[in-house]
Design a protein around this motif. Sequence first.
Motif, PDB file in Angstrom:
ATOM      1  N   SER A 130       9.498  14.573  -1.812  1.00 32.92           N
ATOM      2  CA  SER A 130      10.271  15.816  -1.700  1.00 32.92           C
ATOM      3  C   SER A 130       9.322  16.982  -1.931  1.00 32.92           C
ATOM      4  O   SER A 130       8.171  16.789  -2.324  1.00 32.92           O
ATOM      5  N   ALA A 131       9.846  18.171  -1.759  1.00 37.32           N
ATOM      6  CA  ALA A 131       9.094  19.365  -2.154  1.00 37.32           C
ATOM      7  C   ALA A 131       9.055  19.427  -3.674  1.00 37.32           C
ATOM      8  O   ALA A 131       9.903  18.829  -4.349  1.00 37.32           O
ATOM      9  N   THR A 170      12.425  24.243  -2.578  1.00 39.39           N
ATOM     10  CA  THR A 170      13.383  24.407  -1.474  1.00 39.39           C
ATOM     11  C   THR A 170      14.378  25.520  -1.807  1.00 39.39           C
ATOM     12  O   THR A 170      14.719  26.329  -0.934  1.00 39.39           O
ATOM     13  N   GLU A 193       8.030  20.371   1.776  1.00 37.57           N
ATOM     14  CA  GLU A 193       7.597  18.977   1.880  1.00 37.57           C
ATOM     15  C   GLU A 193       6.210  18.894   2.529  1.00 37.57           C
ATOM     16  O   GLU A 193       5.412  18.018   2.194  1.00 37.57           O
ATOM     17  N   TYR A 247      13.169  14.597   3.969  1.00 33.02           N
ATOM     18  CA  TYR A 247      14.006  15.756   4.307  1.00 33.02           C
ATOM     19  C   TYR A 247      13.788  16.335   5.706  1.00 33.02           C
ATOM     20  O   TYR A 247      14.739  16.631   6.387  1.00 33.02           O
ATOM     21  N   ARG A 301      20.330  19.293   2.444  1.00 40.47           N
ATOM     22  CA  ARG A 301      19.770  19.367   1.089  1.00 40.47           C
ATOM     23  C   ARG A 301      19.892  18.005   0.386  1.00 40.47           C
ATOM     24  O   ARG A 301      20.907  17.334   0.502  1.00 40.47           O
ATOM     25  N   GLY A 302      18.823  17.660  -0.318  1.00 38.42           N
ATOM     26  CA  GLY A 302      18.801  16.357  -1.008  1.00 38.42           C
ATOM     27  C   GLY A 302      18.506  15.199  -0.068  1.00 38.42           C
ATOM     28  O   GLY A 302      18.577  14.035  -0.453  1.00 38.42           O
ATOM     29  N   GLY A 303      18.162  15.510   1.188  1.00 41.07           N
ATOM     30  CA  GLY A 303      18.062  14.483   2.234  1.00 41.07           C
ATOM     31  C   GLY A 303      16.828  13.604   2.201  1.00 41.07           C
ATOM     32  O   GLY A 303      16.693  12.706   3.027  1.00 41.07           O
ATOM     33  N   SER A 304      15.931  13.815   1.246  1.00 38.39           N
ATOM     34  CA  SER A 304      14.751  12.934   1.173  1.00 38.39           C
ATOM     35  C   SER A 304      15.146  11.488   0.889  1.00 38.39           C
ATOM     36  O   SER A 304      14.470  10.562   1.323  1.00 38.39           O
TER      37      SER A 304
END
Length: 439
Positions: A35-36, A41, A119, A181, A195-198
């Motif tokens: 993730s970042a 983000t 990311e 993500y 959002r939170g998609g990693s």
Amino acid sequence: MKVLKFGGTSVGSAQCMKDVAKLICDGNRKIVVLSAMAGTTNTLVEISDYLYKKNTDGARETIGNLERKYNKVIDELYSTDEYKQKTLEVIKGCFDHIRSFTKDLFTLFEEKVILAQGELMSTAMMNNYLLEQGVKSVIIPALDYMRTDKNSEPDNQFIKNKLVSLLKESPDAEIYITQGYICRNAYGEIDNLQRGGSDYSASLIGAAINSEEIQIWTDIDGMHNNDPRFVENTKPVRFLQFEEAAELAYFGAKILHPTCVLPAKLNNIPVRLLNTMQPEAPGTLIYDHSSDGQIKAIAAKENITAIKIKSGRMLLAYGFLRKVFEIFESYQTSIDMVTTSEVGVSLTIDNTKHLQEILDDLRKFGTVTVDEDMVIICVVGDLEWNNVGFESEAVQAMKDIPVRMISYGGSNYNISFLVRREDKVKALRSLSHYLFENK
Ligand code: ADP
Ligand code: ASP
Ligand code: MG
């Protein structure tokens, strides 16, 4: 090959990145999804917001602050000037790119480009750190293989073919680093998996390479039996069935993105939730196993709107529910909970974009009432109806709380209560008390 995903807090500082590097360098080849860095983000969303509002000063100041934060991390992360310089250049490129949008009109597409930088930066930093340490690491760019189709669904065949061929290009690598993500849409534009998609990226990648295990590394030792942000003394749940994990993720357990379970379930790949700060803790294993008749955990989903349609016409009539549901379908609004009685139906939605139109249409069928700002409290476990007694325990826990709806029997895995937002924490705590602490 395993797929390991590390969330924002796991890569949130130079020290955290070093800890992750130590953890992943165990001699086994793996794909590492990042993730970042924590907070990035959100800050990129803030920058985009300034740009929409044409506040270029606000945008520039926020970009400058974020860039200084990154420069400091780079200074702490690398021990050689060579890698410091190399990484500074990459990061400066990303920030210059973000800054370039302060000069012109701002579009939705450009927001996605800005959001992607988090990311892109974290993976470049980790990859350079590993290279500096002499590890055979390589970046597999998500924008080259992660793609969605015209319905914004993952294009699984494309992802599989492209990813496998990219991995083949670096046969000697020990660590493949890739971005969570971010993706491209069907038109080749930069996009993301929400959002939170990693977590979703990790399970799509796991499915694409038929991985032996997907690991989600975060800041807590697995799925807890209640939301640790609101309830004290929650405990990790050691084992979950895919269905139980999916219910919990969908109904608010933030540790897992709601979409993440399906690709793993369809391909029967175990998902392990682990704690980067405490790697030896066993965490939670989500896999296909036989039922055990236990209540596992409680979660809450906020911002729910309840709609009740009461109609004398429903009595002994057929087709009434179809007409009601068709209205929601025509406004692409999905329904979460449903309860019915002889003369009415209550249901809940979380997307209120078309609420007014939906209500206008529903009023043709009966009297409509709306309750906003509600919360679904979801009790999840192996709740097959022959396992007697658990519904009464759950209901008993809610004895002092006004309950607007109860839903049970839709699956073997949950019983849900709809309550007011102000009763959420009380409901979560009371359920923990009755279902777990008394045991
Ligand atoms: P990441 O940045 O690693 O993706 P998230 O913040 O998305 O991490 O998810 C981890 C957080 O989820 C935890 O810190 C915890 O506060 C929250 N959380 C909510 N419900 C649960 C639960 N049932 N079990 C564990 N964590 C939960
Ligand atoms: N960085 C993205 C976010 O904060 C994706 C993720 O962390 O999963 O939403
Ligand atoms: Mg997350």
